[in-house]
Design a protein around this motif. Structure first.
Motif, short mmCIF file in Angstrom:
data_model
loop_
_atom_site.label_atom_id
_atom_site.label_comp_id
_atom_site.label_asym_id
_atom_site.label_seq_id
_atom_site.Cartn_x
_atom_site.Cartn_y
_atom_site.Cartn_z
N ALA A 114 0.85 -1.19 0.00
CA ALA A 114 0.00 0.00 0.00
C ALA A 114 0.88 1.23 0.00
O ALA A 114 1.96 1.24 0.57
N VAL A 115 0.41 2.29 -0.66
CA VAL A 115 1.17 3.53 -0.71
C VAL A 115 0.77 4.38 0.50
O VAL A 115 -0.37 4.79 0.63
N PRO A 135 -4.28 2.38 -3.99
CA PRO A 135 -3.55 3.26 -3.08
C PRO A 135 -2.84 4.42 -3.76
O PRO A 135 -2.57 5.43 -3.11
N ILE A 136 -2.50 4.30 -5.04
CA ILE A 136 -1.85 5.41 -5.74
C ILE A 136 -2.72 6.67 -5.66
O ILE A 136 -2.23 7.79 -5.61
N GLY A 137 -4.04 6.48 -5.63
CA GLY A 137 -4.95 7.61 -5.58
C GLY A 137 -4.84 8.43 -4.32
O GLY A 137 -5.32 9.57 -4.27
N LEU A 138 -4.19 7.89 -3.28
CA LEU A 138 -4.03 8.64 -2.04
C LEU A 138 -3.05 9.79 -2.18
O LEU A 138 -2.97 10.65 -1.29
N LEU A 139 -2.30 9.83 -3.26
CA LEU A 139 -1.33 10.90 -3.46
C LEU A 139 -1.98 12.21 -3.88
O LEU A 139 -1.32 13.25 -3.86
N PRO A 199 1.46 -6.69 -6.76
CA PRO A 199 0.48 -6.36 -5.73
C PRO A 199 -0.46 -5.23 -6.14
O PRO A 199 -1.61 -5.22 -5.78
N VAL A 200 0.06 -4.23 -6.85
CA VAL A 200 -0.79 -3.19 -7.42
C VAL A 200 -0.87 -3.46 -8.92
O VAL A 200 0.07 -3.19 -9.65
#
Length: 437
Positions: A30-31, A99-103, A384-385
């Motif tokens: 996860a990011v 999780p990339i969208g959390l950036l 994983p992603v």
């Protein structure tokens, strides 16, 4: 919110898992958002502010209660908003909730925890979900858009060795990797609040319908990008409910905000915390290696006992491995790594991964690193992603500068040089360029 109906991948268990007081968590892909738990802190402490009917508490008392409080069983909804000034990542195709969208932008997560070692965090998209489920030294990720499950676990031998380590030291090696939640980020931020900042108690507030104190941490560094951090703490359980981080150039809007919109302090249903793959989902098992401790430490390797003591003592400075230097201190500190093969890491080259590891550990060789990569990134490329193009993400996040590439955000700067040096810190980009010479 309904905390009894299991999300995809849930099933009822025959009996609840044994509960340990430690959080034995293993890394999942996860990011994490910008880390707010760096060393910062608090003398001199400021006077109390308006408490809105709550009992008055000094900053020192509030910090102690948060750090010493037992983690609570809870469930709730979290909104994560990032305004980091990063480039638009829409061109990096990932697909679905990821999780990339959390950036950048706002994301919604659902959170469940038993307060010990079992938890679930689900990142919700418009029509998809990405979940991380942890149960002691095991973890699962589930992507509904790809209907794919990845299960991370130790081998039987390593599990027995980890249990022995836990029994001997009363805590498992801490390994981060959860999707960010207010409780985790807030505790991380306040645990080391003992130097390099002033800490005060702001006026009481309400978060997710609950009365909360507010801890305000203001870095004393003259060069840092971080203006202040505000952690809202539940007045009844001392659980962080919201974390807000402001950049030094914008006092009006937080650059990063993670907070509950609703929360219930009660044990979630066992069905929610117990994972089994949804029918028809693809499943891949990954054996996570527990590094061996060599009889003799190689030159330049940090002493494990010294590292453990430093991690347990918030005022201590952990020993640095060979090739890592720190310039400055507190919020102005810059970390520099030497000999980093960035191109090799982006290309998943096992030799590059081996060079990043402490020598003579489980994966501290090209052969060991290849085995690890085969586990995490199989030959079909389904990592994983799913479908993440690491090179494309790197190119989008960074811009060319003489001698390398630069990542700039409102809270963090990273300079990657062609000669293998990487400099990073919560400081302006020009500070890194000046240090790089």
């Amino acid at each position: 919110m309904d905390t009894t109906a299991p999300a995809p991948g849930d099933r009822a268990a025959d009996s609840p898992a044994p509960v340990r007081r430690h959080r034995a968590r293993w890394a999942v892909p996860a990011v994490a958002a910008v880390a707010v738990g760096a060393a910062f802190a608090a003398p001199p402490l400021l006077a109390t502010a308006g408490t809105g009917g709550l009992p008055e508490v000094t900053p020192e008392e509030l910090l102690a209660r948060v750090v010493e409080a037992e983690p609570q069983a809870l469930s709730g909804t979290v909104v994560h908003t990032a305004r980091l000034g990063l480039p638009d990542l829409s061109l990096v195709e990932v697909g679905g909730a990821d999780p990339i969208g959390l950036l950048g932008g706002s994301s919604t997560l659902r959170v469940w925890s038993d307060g010990a070692e079992r938890s679930r965090v689900s990142l919700l998209g418009q029509a998809s979900e990405y979940s991380v489920v942890a149960d002691g030294p095991e973890a699962w990720t589930y992507s509904s858009s790809d209907d794919a499950v990845v299960h991370y676990a130790l081998s039987d031998a390593d599990r027995a060795r980890l249990d022995a380590m836990v029994d001997a030291h009363a805590a498992a090696p801490p390994v981060a990797g959860d999707l960010p939640t207010p409780e985790e980020l807030g505790r991380a931020a306040l645990t080391r609040a003992e130097q390099h900042a002033t800490v005060g108690v702001d006026a009481a507030t309400t978060v997710a319908g609950r009365d909360a104190y507010q801890v305000v941490v203001t870095p004393r560094g003259a060069d840092t990008l971080v203006g202040r951090i505000v952690v809202a703490v539940d007045a009844a359980t001392w659980t962080p409910l919201r974390v807000q981080v402001w950049g030094s150039d914008d006092a009006a809007t937080p650059a990063l905000e993670v907070g509950f919109t609703d929360v219930t302090f009660a044990a979630p249903s066992d069905a929610v915390l117990t994972f089994s793959p949804p029918p028809g989902a693809s499943v891949r098992d990954v054996v996570v290696p527990l590094p061996e401790q060599p009889a003799e430490l190689p030159a330049g390797a940090p002493d494990p006992q010294a590292l453990t003591e430093a991690l347990e003592d918030p005022t201590a400075t952990p020993p640095l491995p060979e090739g890592v230097t720190v310039t400055g201190d507190g919020w102005d500190a810059v970390v520099q790594l030497a000999g980093v093969d960035v191109a090799g890491l982006l290309a998943a080259d096992p030799a590059a991964l081996a060079e990043m590891a402490v020598p003579d550990t489980t994966f501290g060789s090209s052969e060991g690193a290849q085995q690890l990569l085969d586990q995490f990134v199989p030959a079909d490329g389904e990592g994983p992603v799913p479908d993440l193009d690491q090179q494309a993400l790197y190119d989008e996040l960074t811009t060319p500068v003489p001698g390398g590439r630069l990542l700039e955000s409102s809270l963090l700067s990273v300079l990657v040089l062609d000669d293998g040096r990487v400099l990073a810190g919560a400081v302006p980009a020009q500070t890194l360029l000046d240090l790089a010479g």
